[in-house]
Design an enzyme around this catalytic site. Structure first.
Site, PDB file in Angstrom:
ATOM      1  N   CYS B  96      -6.636  -0.212  -0.074  1.00 56.36           N
ATOM      2  CA  CYS B  96      -6.966  -1.521   0.496  1.00 56.36           C
ATOM      3  C   CYS B  96      -8.291  -2.064  -0.070  1.00 56.36           C
ATOM      4  O   CYS B  96      -8.371  -2.348  -1.250  1.00 56.36           O
ATOM      5  CB  CYS B  96      -6.962  -1.417   2.015  1.00 56.36           C
ATOM      6  N   ARG B 130      -1.997 -13.707   5.416  1.00 55.14           N
ATOM      7  CA  ARG B 130      -2.365 -12.322   5.622  1.00 55.14           C
ATOM      8  C   ARG B 130      -1.090 -11.467   5.575  1.00 55.14           C
ATOM      9  O   ARG B 130      -0.065 -11.847   6.147  1.00 55.14           O
ATOM     10  CB  ARG B 130      -3.059 -12.170   6.970  1.00 55.14           C
ATOM     11  N   HIS B 194      -2.460   1.167   3.794  1.00 57.23           N
ATOM     12  CA  HIS B 194      -3.757   1.550   4.330  1.00 57.23           C
ATOM     13  C   HIS B 194      -3.641   2.769   5.243  1.00 57.23           C
ATOM     14  O   HIS B 194      -2.562   3.251   5.542  1.00 57.23           O
ATOM     15  CB  HIS B 194      -4.431   0.352   5.012  1.00 57.23           C
TER      16      HIS B 194
END
Ligand SMILES: [Zn+2]
EC number: 6.3.5.13
Lengths: 418, 236
Positions: B96, B130, B194
């Protein structure tokens, strides 16, 4: 939020407090107020309802429902309190709480972290109570550094008196924005979100605990006038007097919450000697810490929604011979992402009988396997009890730690125990 | 640090800045999968105020919020240890925000990108939306890892330059750009999966171990494999 649920929630608030509302807003006699009018009224409703009252807002990542309850019970020494004790911590919940108690001169409002700046502005709160900030449901929550910045800016633009935990650097930095503050040494068990300076990003020097300071910009822990001693079960007030806590609520996190509550009560002129007998009465808050007795076994329910909450729950577990059930879901209210399981250290559970259940029990299983904690997989609390009773007919206690919807499922299975 | 050459040295870079959500899981699972094979390990946590050692075997970088990410990139560039370690052939696994800063450039402002550590030929910027949710991708067959599963939560978009290769083809989710996910270049690997990417993908953890210790014996399937298969079944 879409219009319909908002209107529905407002209608509920208006329905319950119709008469008082019509007085507060001067827009009707109560009988004609419905969702349509409520929506028109809404922009100033919270401010109107808050006017003339001495309101305290309570915010944190963990412990805000419990601390709100502790503060409200202490302040009942003065008289009627308007409070959202069931945890509806956004403005519609605040409207309901205030509308339901039109005569209360004091309000104690649990406030969602994101809404704190807005609610502070609208209610003109006189006291803002801040306990801790840590990672929580990051698939939808704000970044906590950003949140702390918003708190700091909102407090700088208010006349509110802050009662805050000096031991949490992010909270302290936010609170240092306020013109007046009472600092409480309330402790911080979870430190993984505060190794860096909130002001400049420098690596904080964090010893000797609880002292902290930034070697780069000089930001440091504010001087405290209240402190909790968890080992001694006491809170020391600004005069240096030690008060024995003797709470019914378990654990160090609640000792910290009580210290904050006593400092807040003092801001309203209530002495610890007056407040303590009241907060000692509380034994469970919205089902948290409740015990269910089923088939002769006391099953205690602990809610833990994020890594800091799990750490606090481990600290209140009964002695190692008491089995523990861990239950985790990943529905929207829990956060869809289970990554946080890897932030928690489970090695403290080694040597204990551990069961995993919930919709994401495979995630838990892998997590425990990695920490070399022996465990068994289960479908329900009842199934665990059946297994345990077969082996150990005289078993008397089991602890359960669950995240939000997993906790509610268990609570519902036993009739929504309070 | 130990000087026994048989000890696998796992270096966790800046857990104080880059450890947002579950990044510790990658450290724990790498260590466990090495030790189950009898490979002794040593985990070194490097704070942002400390120098980065160059003699590590596997370097791990996690996720972070915007400001910590910028600080971490500045400190890593000033320190130089990670770049030297990568040049010496260490394996790097970056997630990430960590993935973005080991690249050439990163940052929100397309007109004024920030310089990264420069050990992976990728450039990252900010997307319009996002990317939040479960992600599934098929890893480059040359790496022998197969299908990976994880959770992504970022607004970055990353383009892979000629010196690096995409790590995988996106099946579900966004990754770099909706088409590919992650990148690798030699033994430097970055991904948007992540938090516990290695716990959820034991084959990916084993790839990193193979890069440093050569052939490793297979382990009997356990909860990691079960979770991997369960998540794939749940989201596809
Ligand atoms: Zn600083």
């Amino acid at each position: 939020m879409s219009e319909l649920p908002l209107r529905a929630q407002l209608a509920a608030a208006l329905g319950k407090g119709a008469a008082s509302l019509s007085r507060a807003t001067g827009r009707g006699d109560g009988s004609v107020i419905g969702g349509r009018i409520a929506l028109k009224v809404e922009p100033n409703l919270l401010a109107e309802l808050a006017r003339g009252r001495r309101i305290a807002l309570v915010s944190a990542t963990n412990g805000k429902t419990t601390t709100t309850r502790l503060i409200a019970s202490a302040l009942r020494e003065i008289g009627e309190i308007a409070t959202n004790e069931h945890g509806a911590n956004m403005p519609t919940g605040h409207i309901t709480a205030l509308a339901n108690h039109p005569k209360a001169r004091i309000g104690v409002l649990e406030t969602d972290e994101k809404y704190l700046p807005q609610v502070l502005r609208e209610t003109n709160a006189v006291v803002v109570v801040l306990m801790n900030l840590s990672r929580d449901q990051m698939d939808r929550a704000s970044e906590i550094n950003l949140l702390a910045k918003k708190w700091r800016d909102a407090l700088a633009n208010s006349q509110a008196h802050v009662v805050a935990n000096a031991d949490d650097p992010l909270v302290a930095w936010a609170g240092l924005g306020a013109p007046h503050a009472t600092w409480v040494a309330a402790g911080q068990r979870w430190k993984e979100d505060s190794w860096c300076c909130p002001e400049c990003g420098g690596h904080l020097k964090r010893e000797p605990d609880p002292h902290w300071e930034c070697p780069e910009c000089g930001l440091r822990r504010p001087h405290t006038t209240w402190s909790v001693n968890t080992a001694a079960d006491t809170v020391t007030d600004p005069q240096g007097v030690e008060h024995k806590l003797q709470l019914r609520l378990p654990g160090d996190a609640n000792r910290s919450n009580a210290a904050i509550a006593l400092a807040t009560a003092a801001a309203y002129g209530i002495r610890p000697e007056q407040a303590l007998p009241r907060i000692r009465q509380i034994e469970s808050v919205a089902g948290r810490y409740t015990s269910i007795v089923t088939r002769g076994v006391e099953v205690r329910l602990l809610l833990a929604k994020n890594p800091a909450g799990w750490l606090e729950s481990f600290a209140v577990l009964d002695p190692p011979r008491v089995p523990v059930i861990l239950s985790v879901n990943a529905q929207v209210p829990d956060g869809r992402d289970t990554s946080w399981l890897w932030d928690v250290d489970y090695t403290v559970l080694r040597g204990r009988r551990v069961f995993v259940m919930g919709e994401r029990r495979t995630d838990l299983a892998l997590r425990l396997e990695t920490d070399e904690v022996a465990f068994e997989v289960a479908d329900s609390v009842e199934q665990v009890l059946t297994r345990l009773k077969a082996e150990q007919p005289d078993i008397t206690k089991v602890d359960v730690i669950a995240n939000y919807t997993a906790f509610q499922q268990i609570r519902t299975a036993y009739g929504r125990v309070q | 640090m130990s000087d026994t050459s048989s000890t696998l040295r796992i270096v966790w870079i800046y857990p104080d800045l880059l450890s947002t959500y579950g990044d510790q899981g990658n450290v724990l699972v790498l260590r466990r999968r090495a030790e189950l094979r009898g490979i002794p390990t040593e985990v070194v946590r490097v704070h942002s105020s400390d120098p980065v050692p160059v003699e590590g075997d596997i370097y791990l970088l996690g996720g972070g919020e915007d400001r910590p990410q910028i600080l971490a990139a500045q400190r890593l560039r000033a320190d130089g240890g990670l770049k030297r370690a990568a040049e010496r052939g260490a394996a790097v696994f970056a997630v990430c925000a960590g993935y973005q800063i080991i690249g050439e450039t990163y940052g929100d402002d397309a007109a004024n990108p920030l310089p990264g550590v420069g050990i992976l030929d990728v450039r990252s910027g900010r997307g319009d939306t996002r990317a939040v949710g479960e992600i599934v991708a098929d890893v480059d067959p040359a790496l022998g890892v197969g299908r990976i599963t994880g959770f992504e939560n970022h607004q970055g978009r990353t383009s892979v330059g000629p010196s690096a290769k995409p790590l995988s083809t996106t099946v579900l989710g966004i990754g770099n750009d909706g088409a590919t996910e992650g990148a690798y270049q030699g033994q430097v690997l970055g991904t948007y999966l992540h938090g516990p990417a290695l716990p959820r993908n034991p084959a990916l953890a084993d790839l990193l171990l193979r890069w440093r210790v050569g052939d490793i014996q297979p382990l009997p399937p356990s909860w990691g494999e079960r979770l991997h298969d369960e998540r794939l079944a749940a989201v596809l």
